[in-house]
Write a protein that holds these residues in place. Structure first.
Motif, PDB file in Angstrom:
ATOM      1  N   ASP A  13       0.805  -1.226   0.000  1.00 55.76           N
ATOM      2  CA  ASP A  13       0.000   0.000   0.000  1.00 55.76           C
ATOM      3  C   ASP A  13       0.835   1.271   0.000  1.00 55.76           C
ATOM      4  O   ASP A  13       0.545   2.211  -0.739  1.00 55.76           O
ATOM      5  CB  ASP A  13      -0.939   0.025   1.215  1.00 55.76           C
ATOM      6  N   TYR A  16       2.497   1.745  -3.414  1.00 59.14           N
ATOM      7  CA  TYR A  16       1.466   2.073  -4.404  1.00 59.14           C
ATOM      8  C   TYR A  16       1.075   3.547  -4.300  1.00 59.14           C
ATOM      9  O   TYR A  16       1.053   4.272  -5.292  1.00 59.14           O
ATOM     10  CB  TYR A  16       0.252   1.165  -4.192  1.00 59.14           C
ATOM     11  N   ASN A  17       0.775   4.010  -3.099  1.00 60.74           N
ATOM     12  CA  ASN A  17       0.368   5.405  -2.895  1.00 60.74           C
ATOM     13  C   ASN A  17       1.500   6.376  -3.178  1.00 60.74           C
ATOM     14  O   ASN A  17       1.275   7.453  -3.735  1.00 60.74           O
ATOM     15  CB  ASN A  17      -0.182   5.597  -1.485  1.00 60.74           C
ATOM     16  N   ASN A  18       2.726   6.023  -2.811  1.00 58.48           N
ATOM     17  CA  ASN A  18       3.865   6.895  -3.067  1.00 58.48           C
ATOM     18  C   ASN A  18       4.158   7.025  -4.558  1.00 58.48           C
ATOM     19  O   ASN A  18       4.664   8.053  -5.009  1.00 58.48           O
ATOM     20  CB  ASN A  18       5.111   6.423  -2.319  1.00 58.48           C
ATOM     21  N   LYS A  21       2.268   9.929  -5.840  1.00 60.30           N
ATOM     22  CA  LYS A  21       2.823  11.186  -5.347  1.00 60.30           C
ATOM     23  C   LYS A  21       4.097  11.579  -6.107  1.00 60.30           C
ATOM     24  O   LYS A  21       4.485  12.734  -6.115  1.00 60.30           O
ATOM     25  CB  LYS A  21       3.104  11.106  -3.852  1.00 60.30           C
ATOM     26  N   ARG A  71      -7.015   9.540  -9.631  1.00 59.33           N
ATOM     27  CA  ARG A  71      -5.567   9.346  -9.780  1.00 59.33           C
ATOM     28  C   ARG A  71      -5.162   9.430 -11.249  1.00 59.33           C
ATOM     29  O   ARG A  71      -4.104   9.960 -11.587  1.00 59.33           O
ATOM     30  CB  ARG A  71      -5.138   8.027  -9.165  1.00 59.33           C
TER      31      ARG A  71
END
Length: 111
Positions: A13, A16-18, A21, A71
């Motif tokens: 997670d 994936y989120n980074n 960003k 996204r």
């Protein structure tokens, strides 16, 4: 390093989120499809990730992937958290101006 996308069967997670960003598209595909892409890459063929159509193409293979619309919008428009805030710059300025007029006691005084 010019990495624009990472393709794997799964992602942690945080990673994936980074990715989002940092403007990198993480693509999750089933293991069998990833294995095909590895073979194609080892054969020297190009792999193309088509973000607008959400498809990975390699040789005569095409694999679709899913992605959150927000996204996708951010990646397509190069928006990070600051960029998203700056899109609202006019609304923020309007609010700040209205608050100065309505609540002048809350405005910080210069020294």
């Amino acid at each position: 390093f010019g990495i624009r996308s990472v393709i794997a069967p799964s992602f942690a997670d945080i990673f994936y989120n980074n990715c989002f960003k940092n403007g990198i598209l993480p693509v999750s595909l089933p293991r069998a499809q990833v294995d095909i892409l590895v073979e194609v890459a080892h054969g020297g063929q190009e792999i193309t990730v088509d973000l607008p159509n959400q498809v990975v193409r390699a040789g005569n293979h095409a694999f679709s992937f899913t992605l959150d619309p927000f996204r996708k919008h951010c990646l397509l428009h190069g928006l990070d958290d600051i960029g998203l805030t700056l899109e609202k710059q006019d609304a923020i300025a309007s609010y700040e101006s209205r608050m100065r007029a309505e609540r002048p006691w809350m405005v910080a005084q210069s020294a």
